[in-house]
Structure formats: C-alpha cells, structure tokens
Design a protein around this motif. Structure first.
Motif, PDB file in Angstrom:
ATOM      1  N   ALA A 395      18.487  52.423  31.422  1.00 28.88           N
ATOM      2  CA  ALA A 395      17.096  51.976  31.549  1.00 28.88           C
ATOM      3  C   ALA A 395      16.940  50.547  31.037  1.00 28.88           C
ATOM      4  N   ALA A 396      17.571  50.251  29.896  1.00 27.54           N
ATOM      5  CA  ALA A 396      17.483  48.904  29.320  1.00 27.54           C
ATOM      6  C   ALA A 396      18.168  47.865  30.191  1.00 27.54           C
ATOM      7  N   LEU A 397      19.189  48.300  30.928  1.00 26.18           N
ATOM      8  CA  LEU A 397      19.919  47.384  31.813  1.00 26.18           C
ATOM      9  C   LEU A 397      19.261  47.261  33.189  1.00 26.18           C
ATOM     10  N   GLY A 398      18.331  48.189  33.498  1.00 23.86           N
ATOM     11  CA  GLY A 398      17.625  48.121  34.772  1.00 23.86           C
ATOM     12  C   GLY A 398      18.276  48.910  35.891  1.00 23.86           C
ATOM     13  N   PHE A 399      19.015  49.949  35.567  1.00 22.60           N
ATOM     14  CA  PHE A 399      19.687  50.762  36.578  1.00 22.60           C
ATOM     15  C   PHE A 399      19.184  52.202  36.519  1.00 22.60           C
ATOM     16  N   ARG A 400      19.024  52.786  37.702  1.00 19.97           N
ATOM     17  CA  ARG A 400      18.492  54.146  37.780  1.00 19.97           C
ATOM     18  C   ARG A 400      19.577  55.214  37.941  1.00 19.97           C
ATOM     19  N   SER A 401      20.778  54.821  38.325  1.00 17.89           N
ATOM     20  CA  SER A 401      21.846  55.812  38.509  1.00 17.89           C
ATOM     21  C   SER A 401      23.171  55.230  38.045  1.00 17.89           C
ATOM     22  N   VAL A 402      24.100  56.120  37.746  1.00 14.89           N
ATOM     23  CA  VAL A 402      25.423  55.686  37.303  1.00 14.89           C
ATOM     24  C   VAL A 402      26.120  54.907  38.415  1.00 14.89           C
ATOM     25  N   ASN A 403      26.022  55.381  39.649  1.00 13.39           N
ATOM     26  CA  ASN A 403      26.698  54.688  40.755  1.00 13.39           C
ATOM     27  C   ASN A 403      26.240  53.240  40.892  1.00 13.39           C
ATOM     28  N   GLU A 404      24.959  52.979  40.621  1.00 11.37           N
ATOM     29  CA  GLU A 404      24.451  51.602  40.698  1.00 11.37           C
ATOM     30  C   GLU A 404      25.082  50.720  39.621  1.00 11.37           C
ATOM     31  N   LEU A 405      25.428  51.350  38.478  1.00 13.51           N
ATOM     32  CA  LEU A 405      25.950  50.592  37.335  1.00 13.51           C
ATOM     33  C   LEU A 405      27.448  50.318  37.450  1.00 13.51           C
ATOM     34  N   VAL A 406      28.163  51.158  38.198  1.00 11.09           N
ATOM     35  CA  VAL A 406      29.624  51.050  38.258  1.00 11.09           C
ATOM     36  C   VAL A 406      30.045  49.686  38.808  1.00 11.09           C
ATOM     37  N   GLY A 407      30.941  49.026  38.073  1.00  9.78           N
ATOM     38  CA  GLY A 407      31.500  47.755  38.537  1.00  9.78           C
ATOM     39  C   GLY A 407      30.622  46.542  38.333  1.00  9.78           C
ATOM     40  N   ARG A 408      29.474  46.692  37.692  1.00 14.11           N
ATOM     41  CA  ARG A 408      28.545  45.570  37.538  1.00 14.11           C
ATOM     42  C   ARG A 408      28.897  44.742  36.298  1.00 14.11           C
ATOM     43  N   VAL A 409      30.058  44.116  36.329  1.00 14.71           N
ATOM     44  CA  VAL A 409      30.488  43.292  35.193  1.00 14.71           C
ATOM     45  C   VAL A 409      29.626  42.051  35.035  1.00 14.71           C
ATOM     46  N   ASP A 410      28.831  41.734  36.078  1.00  8.62           N
ATOM     47  CA  ASP A 410      27.929  40.590  35.958  1.00  8.62           C
ATOM     48  C   ASP A 410      26.838  40.839  34.921  1.00  8.62           C
ATOM     49  N   LYS A 411      26.702  42.083  34.496  1.00 11.47           N
ATOM     50  CA  LYS A 411      25.716  42.423  33.472  1.00 11.47           C
ATOM     51  C   LYS A 411      26.327  42.467  32.072  1.00 11.47           C
ATOM     52  N   LEU A 412      27.559  41.986  31.961  1.00 13.16           N
ATOM     53  CA  LEU A 412      28.229  41.903  30.667  1.00 13.16           C
ATOM     54  C   LEU A 412      28.591  40.458  30.369  1.00 13.16           C
ATOM     55  N   LYS A 413      28.547  40.105  29.117  1.00  9.71           N
ATOM     56  CA  LYS A 413      29.006  38.776  28.722  1.00  9.71           C
ATOM     57  C   LYS A 413      29.729  38.881  27.387  1.00  9.71           C
ATOM     58  N   GLN A 414      30.608  37.932  27.160  1.00 10.19           N
ATOM     59  CA  GLN A 414      31.337  37.917  25.898  1.00 10.19           C
ATOM     60  C   GLN A 414      30.457  37.343  24.805  1.00 10.19           C
ATOM     61  N   ASP A 415      30.410  38.048  23.679  1.00  7.82           N
ATOM     62  CA  ASP A 415      29.662  37.567  22.524  1.00  7.82           C
ATOM     63  C   ASP A 415      30.528  36.545  21.790  1.00  7.82           C
ATOM     64  N   LYS A 416      30.181  35.281  21.919  1.00  7.55           N
ATOM     65  CA  LYS A 416      30.976  34.208  21.317  1.00  7.55           C
ATOM     66  C   LYS A 416      30.408  33.709  19.990  1.00  7.55           C
ATOM     67  N   SER A 417      29.488  34.480  19.443  1.00 11.90           N
ATOM     68  CA  SER A 417      28.860  34.035  18.195  1.00 11.90           C
ATOM     69  C   SER A 417      29.683  34.402  16.966  1.00 11.90           C
ATOM     70  N   ARG A 418      30.739  35.176  17.155  1.00 14.32           N
ATOM     71  CA  ARG A 418      31.544  35.600  16.013  1.00 14.32           C
ATOM     72  C   ARG A 418      32.310  34.414  15.431  1.00 14.32           C
ATOM     73  N   GLU A 419      32.333  34.344  14.134  1.00 11.21           N
ATOM     74  CA  GLU A 419      32.961  33.217  13.461  1.00 11.21           C
ATOM     75  C   GLU A 419      34.423  33.483  13.103  1.00 11.21           C
ATOM     76  N   HIS A 420      34.845  34.725  13.228  1.00  9.16           N
ATOM     77  CA  HIS A 420      36.214  35.062  12.837  1.00  9.16           C
ATOM     78  C   HIS A 420      37.202  34.279  13.692  1.00  9.16           C
ATOM     79  N   TRP A 421      38.264  33.783  13.095  1.00  5.45           N
ATOM     80  CA  TRP A 421      39.210  32.923  13.811  1.00  5.45           C
ATOM     81  C   TRP A 421      39.895  33.645  14.959  1.00  5.45           C
ATOM     82  N   LYS A 422      40.100  34.957  14.806  1.00  8.31           N
ATOM     83  CA  LYS A 422      40.709  35.692  15.912  1.00  8.31           C
ATOM     84  C   LYS A 422      39.732  35.843  17.077  1.00  8.31           C
TER      85      LYS A 422
END
Length: 747
Positions: A395-422
């Motif tokens: 619901a928070a992502l805006g999808f009504r079914s699992v099939n709609e969500l599958v493969g939608r990597v465009d709705k993910l991003k890398q969190d680059k705010s971490r300060e750890h060197w790794k």
C-alpha cells in the motif's frame, strides 16, 4: 609471607566473546537475539499484531545496522499510500508462502507436523525436507487437518522417495544444493536415526546416514531436465521445483533449468539451513539471496524465459519489508524456515546436530520432545502477520497486488547516507539493473511449461491397454515394441495405479508388459507393485529409478549372438534410489548400479564403477566383474559378488564394509535362490553355469556388508532371541548402539 598485589596487577583482560555463531551480549550483532525471539514468540502465542510490529520495527532497525544487503535498500514509498482495503488480501498472499525443507529426523514429528498443519490451513505449502514422510500423514485427520507436506523433496539421498510419496505431492522439489552449504552434503548422525526415523527413510536404526552433494543421476543440465521429466510423469498434477543456491553465475544455471522445464526455481540464500552446518560453511559459503535472486530474474528476463517459471527465494525473510524487497527483485513466492521454528519454540541454541535441543524441536529424544510447546496456530499467526505487514508495504509503495510489484526494482534505491567505510564502497547498480526488454516482456510467471507428456508411450498406448487391469484388477499380458525415444515408460501408468490403490499397488503380476527393442531413459521408473516389465533388447540410463515394488526383467534379444555376461545391456545409474521390487538383468550394467538402493533385490551379470554406492538396504547379486570403488559410502543392505577373476578385494572400497566369503549359512541359501530366480526369468547362461557347478562356484562369492549395519542387525536379532518383540528389539538395539562410543557412525 603474604604479598598483596595492586588490582591493576592481578586483574585480567576479558577475552572477546566472539558471538559469530551464537548470540553473545558483547559479541556480534544477530538478527535473532533474545529480544526479537521474545517479541515474536509472545506475538504469535497471544495473536498480538502490535507485538509483532515491535518485533519487525526492531528487525528493520537492525537491517539499517548493515546486517543484510537489503538493509541498505530503501523502497520509494508514496506520499499518499493507496487504501489498504484495495490491496490483495492476506488470504491470497499466504498461498505464496512456504516453509523450508527441514527433514523429519533433523526436527521431530511434532514440529514437522505442526508446520504442515499450519501451512495447509492457510493454503501455503510446507516441505518434507529430504527425510521422507510417514504415509499415515497423507490422509486427513478427523478434525479436517492435513499433516501431509505439500512439497515433497527429492534430494541426493532419495530417502523415502517412492511412487506413493511422489503421488501425494502438490509440488516436488529437486534439491540441487543447500543455501548454507552449497557444494556440501549432509549427514544425520546415527544417534538421531531412531527406529521411526529409519522406517520412514528406508534405512536401519542407529546407522548414520550420508547425503552426498551430487545427485548421482545428474551430471549435466540434460540430466536435470530428465529428472524433471521423470518426476512430472510420476505426478502430472504437481509442479516441479528446482532448488538452487545464491552463487555467482546462478542466473546462467537458472536459464538452463527453465529450459529444462522446471515450473519453479528457488534461489536459496546463505542464511538458511545453518542448524547443523559446519562452522566454516555458516561463515564462508553461499551468498545473500539478494544477489542470486536479482541475477536470476534479470537473466531470465533477458532470455525471454521469465514468463514460464515462478521464482522463489528464502533465507532469513523475517518482515514485510523483506518480502517487498524480494518481490521487487523478482520473487513471486517466499520461503520461511528458522522463523516458523522460532514461532514454535526454537531459541537458537545451535545444537541441532547433537540431539540435545532444550525446547524439544530439533531432537528425537522422547524425554526432550516432551518439552515441545509449539502449536500450528503459532505458525498460522506468524504467516498472517507477515502477510499483513507485506500488504502495508505494498500500500505504501502504491501497488495493489504482488504480481504488480514483482520485478519493480525502479522502486528501490541504494541508501547512500551510511557513513561506514564499508557501506561507502558498495555499488548496488547490478542488483538494481532493469533489463531493457523488461517493459516489453513478462516479468513474472504467466504460462505453464509444456512438459511434452502427450508424447509419452503411457498416454499414447499403455493406459488404454491396461485400463481393465487398473480399474478392476483383471490380469493382463501385452506385447509392445519400444524405441529409445520412448522415455519414462510406465511411470504415468504407475502413478495411476498408486492414486487408486496407494502404496499397496496391485496383486503380483496383474499387469505384464513385454517390450522388444531399445528402451529410452528411465524405463520403469517409480513403478509400483503389481507390474512386471520384461524387455528383450537393451535399455538406456536410469532403468528402474526409484523402483517401488515392481519386477523388471531385461534379457538380450533372441537375434543377438553375443555372450550376455561380457556385454553391457543397460546404461548407467540403474535402480538409483529404488525402494522395493525385484530386478533380473541378463548382461552387464553401466556405472553406479543400485546407488542409494534401499529395498530392491537385483541380480546382474557385471557392472561398471561405483556399484552399490551409498546403498542403505536391499540385496544385490553380481555374477561377474565389477568396476572400481564398489560399496563406497554403503551403510546398509548386502551385496554378493562372484569374484571370478579373484580381484574384487582390490576394487572394493573397504572404508565402511567387511568382505567375507560365503559360508554354510543363510547367505548361501539367499544367493542360490536369487540366482535360480534369475535363471527362471532370463534363461541366463551364466546363472546356469554357476548353478550346475554350485559346490565349486559358491566358493568364489564374496559377501559385502557394512560394519554398522551388521552390528545393528546382530544386536536386533540377539534381543529378539531374548523374547523381545520386533519393535522393542529395535529400540533396545538403538539405545545400546547410541551409548557405544566405539561405534563408527554418528560420533
């Protein structure tokens, strides 16, 4: 004289507690710690979703501490979520849920059945693991519950894999490897092989069980495709699932598996299955599922294969956010293993292999099992909580079914705010890559695989020819021609008989089919009781694989002029994983004859390398030469080899077996009778020669028997002579063996 030292002189530094494998207060961070275990167990016992939210919030916070790759993935939530009531209901989502492959033997009956009951209640699927399943569980209980695991696993051990087991599956899983220890096999120590475990697995109580890493009928992707085809014939209604592990290059392997007609592909992460894994594997083998899943999904999409297979993943999926990330990376179905066990009472003591589980989950000890407090309702509540949490993520992502969500990597991003060197050095671009053709092709499963079953000889001819026998038990005999493109002949027929008559099958020789020609792969695979297949000609690989009570006879063609005992008449891996039945082969077999045999009685006139490897039961008589490495890993059953060249002792693997010449005992009677049967069914010249000169030739037979097996057989017989019933004698012998520190297996 008393000397007082200053505190700084005598105070010692405390050693680092480590905590790599088990949680320690000052040690490594773990996803499972006392607080998360406590919150989860309270939540599922009290059916309290608010407590579950505390549990999942703590886990999601831990993920941000960089315990997982997905902890650095940030979903792009919408500022205006869609109404929750518009999202796919939890009842439908839970049909995508599965519990992991934890065998009956590694965990106890109560835990194993609780998982099955829970998953059947919600429409999901539990998994037998590789330890087989008690047939009593295939029927519903009086209260309507079903204790049968919907997924029946077929692993390298093939424990308990017969026609009846496969017929009662909704999904059949081929375990190619285990997430926590890819490339390694497993072992059930002898002290955990209680009589009831041995009965289910078709083995001997107290004798340790080895599960090697490779399937002995799979050495190429073509071999895997053949096993997929075999199992689909054994149960046409079941989906065929192939379990792979998250490793570099798994996408390429998965593409081959999809072309091999698998219906489901599981990508298992390195977190799973660590209860009894070696410490080196827990720390250093496998990869996170995020890597393997994304690579597999992308590869299948790029090769236009994604629409024909369902992708599944598992490995510490513990919250709805984990499920959402898995879906966006390409998974449609989701496995849970450790967490359902925690819901049932597991406290992560990491003593699964020692039979000392303090909460009665991973033990067969009758006293410790009394401590088990888990109920199916606890697992049901966990699954419902997970589905509801997943719905809120959608619901928070805006999808009504699992099939709609599958493969939608465009709705993910890398969190680059971490300060750890790794964290700063990580690049998620490969994980989040979206293939260019993703918008033009299907990115989730939309069609069934074509398994080509309509081409089988069974559907073309055999079912119609045997209809009266199958339906009414009328005895029939038919003659047919066969060619090497006729694969898996008889398996669909056997499935029809098993569906109707169960494990009992038909009366002996109800159906007699006589074939002439060259049989293709897997002739007579999983054939049940009541059927006799006679083949005049020759056969390809996998003859009698998983034989389940039938009689199989192979004899040379009447047109053939060669001496049978000097020529190969059947291919490699014959009677692999066979559980019952009889076989008479007039000629030599290829390599790996009767590997994993647990009940078949077979006579053959010679064979190649690795004969009777990992055998756990049954009898084999070899009337000729064998190849190298005979009886490697053999833990049960007996073999008798006609040592015509007096070189057998150099070819046998003597690590686990004893070699003895025949004496005036029961063995001589057994061997002679089996050779007589061989002569009766095949007219074998070699059998006739041996029987005509029995007093002289019997001196050349060597009995091969595993040491542990012999010790247990002798102990059981001793207790029976003391007046104990068979059941009591088995238990008494097991207990005595379990406390014998000198025993070979299980220490």
């Amino acid at each position: 004289m008393i000397v007082l030292l200053k505190e700084s002189r005598w105070k010692k530094e405390t050693l680092d507690p480590g905590g790599h494998f088990s949680w320690r207060k000052e040690g490594e961070e773990h996803l499972y710690d006392p607080e998360t275990i406590y919150l989860l167990q309270r939540a599922v016992r009290e059916n309290d979703y608010q407590l579950f939210k505390k549990y999942k919030n703590k886990l999601n916070d831990q993920s941000s501490k960089m315990l997982t790759l997905r902890g650095l993935l940030e979903p792009e939530y919408q500022s205006d979520p869609i109404p929750l009531e518009e999202v796919e209901p939890a009842s439908e989502i839970m049909k995508r849920f599965k519990t992991g492959a934890m065998s009956y033997g590694s965990i106890n009956q109560e835990a194993h059945e609780a998982l099955a009951i829970a998953m059947n209640r919600i429409g999901g699927k539990s998994n037998t693991g590789e330890g087989g399943e008690d047939p009593d569980r295939f029927e519903r209980d009086l209260n309507g519950d079903l204790r049968s695991s919907a997924i029946k696993q077929v692993a390298s051990g093939r424990f308990g894999v017969n026609a009846h087991y496969l017929t009662n599956a909704e999904e059949i899983q081929i375990k190619m490897a285990q997430g926590a220890k890819p490339g390694e096999g497993g072992q059930l120590p002898g002290r955990k092989v209680y009589p009831w475990i041995a009965e289910t697995r078709g083995t001997t109580p107290g004798v340790g069980l080895i599960s090697p890493p490779p399937h002995h009928d799979i050495y190429s992707i073509e071999d895997l495709a053949q096993l997929i085809h075999d199992l689909k014939n054994a149960n046409r209604e079941a989906r065929i699932n192939v379990k792979l592990v998250s490793e570099v290059g798994v996408g390429t392997v998965a593409a081959g598996v999809a072309k091999g007609k698998a219906d489901v592909i599981l990508i298992s992460g390195y977190d799973g299955g660590t209860g009894a894994s070696p410490r080196t594997s827990i720390r250093h083998a496998g990869l996170p599922w995020e890597l393997g899943l994304s690579e597999t999904h992308q590869t299948l999409v790029l090769n236009n294969l994604r629409d024909r297979v369902t992708l599944e993943t598992d490995g510490k999926i513990m919250t709805g956010k984990d499920l959402a990330v898995a879906a966006m990376l390409g998974a449609e179905e989701y496995g849970f293993a450790t967490t359902p066990l925690v819901a049932l009472g597991c406290v992560m003591m990491r003593v699964c292999s020692k039979n000392t589980c303090p909460v009665g989950v991973a033990t067969q000890d009758p006293e410790l099992r009394k401590k088990f407090q888990g109920k199916p309702e606890h697992v049901v509540n966990f699954m419902q909580f997970m589905a509801e949490d997943f719905r809120r993520e959608m619901a928070a992502l805006g999808f009504r079914s699992v099939n709609e969500l599958v493969g939608r990597v465009d709705k993910l991003k890398q969190d680059k705010s971490r300060e750890h060197w790794k964290a700063k050095g990580l690049d998620y671009s490969s994980i989040l890559y979206q293939p260019e053709n993703a918008k033009k092709t299907a990115i989730y499963c939309q069609q069934d695989q074509d398994h080509g079953l309509d081409k089988s000889l069974d559907l073309r001819e055999l079912l119609e020819l045997t209809k009266e026998a199958v339906e009414n038990g009328v005895q029939i005999e038919k003659n047919l021609n066969i060619k090497n493109t006729d694969r898996v002949v008889g398996t669909i027929l056997g499935n029809e008989i098993t569906k109707r008559y169960g494990a009992e099958g038909l009366k002996e020789d109800t159906i007699r089919l006589n074939f002439a020609g060259s049989a293709g792969q897997s002739f007579a695979a999983y054939l049940p009781k009541g059927i006799t297949f006679r083949l005049k000609g020759d056969s390809n690989d996998y003859l009698g694989k998983g034989l389940s009570g039938a009689r199989v006879i192979v004899e040379k063609s009447e047109k053939s002029k060669f001496k049978a005992e000097n020529n190969i008449i059947i291919g490699n891996v014959a009677f692999f994983g066979a559980t019952a039945g009889k076989a008479y082969i007039e000629g030599k077999a290829g390599e790996r004859f009767c590997v994993r045999n647990s009940g078949v009685e077979a006579v053959v006139e010679g064979l190649g390398d690795h004969g009777c490897e990992y055998m756990t039961g049954g009898r084999v008589v070899v009337l000729g030469q064998v190849g190298r490495n005979f009886a490697a890993g053999m833990t049960g059953g007996t073999a008798y080899v006609f040592d015509i060249e007096a070189d057998f002792k150099d070819k046998a693997n003597k690590e686990m077996v004893e070699l003895e010449y025949l004496t005036e005992t029961e063995d001589e009677v057994i061997v002679k009778e089996m050779i007589k049967e061989h002569l009766k069914y095949t007219g074998s010249e070699r059998a006739a020669e041996i029987l005509n000169n029995w007093q002289e030739e019997k001196e050349k037979f060597i009995r091969v028997m595993p040491r542990d097996y012999q010790r247990m057989i002798n102990a059981i017989a001793d207790f029976e002579t003391q007046g104990l019933s068979r059941k009591d004698a088995l238990m008494k012998a097991f207990e005595e063996n379990a406390h014998d520190e000198a025993r070979v297996s299980g220490n």
